[in-house]
Write a protein that holds these residues in place. Structure first.
Motif, short mmCIF file in Angstrom:
data_model
loop_
_atom_site.label_atom_id
_atom_site.label_comp_id
_atom_site.label_asym_id
_atom_site.label_seq_id
_atom_site.Cartn_x
_atom_site.Cartn_y
_atom_site.Cartn_z
N LYS A 71 49.61 50.14 43.54
CA LYS A 71 50.73 49.17 44.46
C LYS A 71 51.77 48.90 43.33
N ASP A 124 44.22 49.89 41.57
CA ASP A 124 43.87 48.40 42.42
C ASP A 124 45.97 48.71 42.20
N HIS A 125 46.18 48.20 40.77
CA HIS A 125 46.94 47.83 40.39
C HIS A 125 48.26 49.25 39.74
#
Ligand SMILES: [Zn+2]
Length: 425
Positions: free
Chosen positions: A353, A349-350
């Motif tokens: 992002k 997810d990071h």
């Protein structure tokens, strides 16, 4: 898929939208996708996309006398994380088997020992693919993997972890390329003649990539071998981006903003990786995935265990078994907080992002320290896909994570090699 699937328990979420207003006679009950339906959908996606693990140190196992890749091994009993039956169980279609040679003395004798051991591992993989050609095949290009997948076979790619076996002879790189090697990790846990390590206790020696290392990168570019910066210092990452004519990879590294660790990549590095067109392959090493609460007793016990351990390549079969049993005993006595698939997808997810969906992939590091709760070995990698589906990733995005991004870099590296070779004629 078969019935040996070891699925993580998934919390069943039933969303009930009930109207409490008395003026509205109808009560609306909308059930979200059930746990069972979600898993079925995730497994179908897992089955459709090409799943590609960019890093396993399994060749270390393959040179052990009697180790048979066509047999299923019990991971708890043997410590082994990958064999062909478990790749099939986990729906893992393709893998990079890295010939890992631990850093040792940097002289002619050390270099030639490293070359011999590297070649022994590469040959062991090639021999194993030939012996098991009904279920696997040696793959040299991205297209080979898709072709083998169509034939229902696993694709086995070759890599080298640690540039040490190159020694000080550039011509060795072509020798490895001809064997099938398609990426080389420049450096490992301590500095070598090519580059500085992220974890050498003596600190940097070349302030990044050495002059010789630059020549190595140029030769890799010419041949079409991907430059892998995992284990390299931060300066090595920036130098590799500057020196390499093709995009680079980190075959097994995580995000530092999520878990502070020298082996993980900062947001600035992730952003530059995106600009470079490269890819960061998430790894299943507990310490890179989560900060474990302080456990001084465990730390001291591991330190003592390691201090008394000789290199695995120098161990006899019995010694290896005894070392494994001793470590298992130690881990039982001083258990660490587990890392889980949730941690893995937190990192994904990071990176998505910060760097975008086109610059993240998966490199489990099985047989090299990788393996966590729920993704303990190759038979459990589908749990990553299930967690991705749970968090709303689409099939298109999951395909990019599992192989599309790495394949894009792989193709580009090969195209650039073709251009370099054409220009030099
Ligand atoms: Zn490694």
């Amino acid at each position: 898929m078969n019935n040996k699937l070891n699925l993580l328990p998934i919390v069943f979420v039933l969303l009930i939208t009930a109207c409490s207003s008395e003026s509205e006679p109808e009560t609306q009950v909308a059930a979200e996708e059930t746990e069972e339906a979600l898993i079925t959908r995730a497994l179908e996606i897992h089955d459709r996309v090409l799943t590609f693990d960019s890093h396993a140190d399994t060749p270390l196992r393959m040179i052990e006398p009697g180790f048979d890749m066509s047999q299923r091994h019990d991971p708890k009993e043997t410590g082994s994380k990958v064999d062909y039956p478990r790749m099939k169980e986990g729906g893992l279609d393709a893998i990079f088997f890295a010939a890992f040679v631990a850093q040792d003395i940097r002289d002619d004798e050390g270099n030639s020992r490293a070359k011999k051991l590297g070649l022994q591992m590469l040959d062991a993989v090639i021999e194993s693919t030939e012996k098991n050609s009904d279920i696997v095949g040696l793959a040299l290009t991205p297209e080979d993997a898709y072709k083998l997948e169509d034939e229902g076979k696993r694709a086995i790619f070759l890599a080298i972890e640690n540039g040490y076996p190159i020694g000080n002879d550039i011509s060795n790189i072509e020798l490895y390329y001809d064997k099938g090697v398609r990426y080389i990790t420049l450096v490992h846990s301590t500095n070598n003649d090519l580059a500085d390590s992220a974890t050498d206790s003596k600190g940097p020696e070349h302030q990044g990539i050495s002059k010789f290392g630059e020549k190595v990168v140029a030769e890799m570019n010419r041949l079409g071998i991907m430059v892998d910066v995992s284990h390299g210092s931060e300066e090595v990452f920036y130098d590799a981006i500057a020196v390499s004519k093709a995009p680079i990879i980190a075959s097994h590294s995580n995000a530092r903003a999520v878990t502070e660790h020298d082996r993980n990549m900062s947001d600035a590095m992730l952003k530059l990786m995106a600009k470079n067109g490269g890819v960061v392959q998430l790894t299943m090493l507990a310490d890179y995935l989560r900060k474990a609460p302080e456990n001084p007793e465990r730390t001291a016990a591991i330190k003592e265990f390691r201090a008394n351990l000789k290199p695995t390549s120098e161990m006899t079969d019995e010694e290896r078994k005894a070392a494994r049993a001793a470590y298992a005993e130690l881990a039982k006595k001083f258990p660490a907080a587990p890392a889980t698939v949730q941690h893995v997808v937190d990192h994904i997810d990071h990176i998505v992002k910060v760097a975008g969906i086109n610059h993240v992939g998966i490199g489990c590091d099985f047989d090299g320290g990788g393996g966590i709760e729920g993704i303990f070995d190759a038979s459990e990698v589908m749990n990553i896909t299930i967690e991705l589906v749970k968090r709303g990733y689409t099939e298109e995005q999951i395909e990019k994570i599992w192989s599309g991004n790495l394949m894009r870099v792989f193709r580009e590296v090969q195209d650039i090699a073709t251009e370099i070779q054409a220009a030099s004629v």
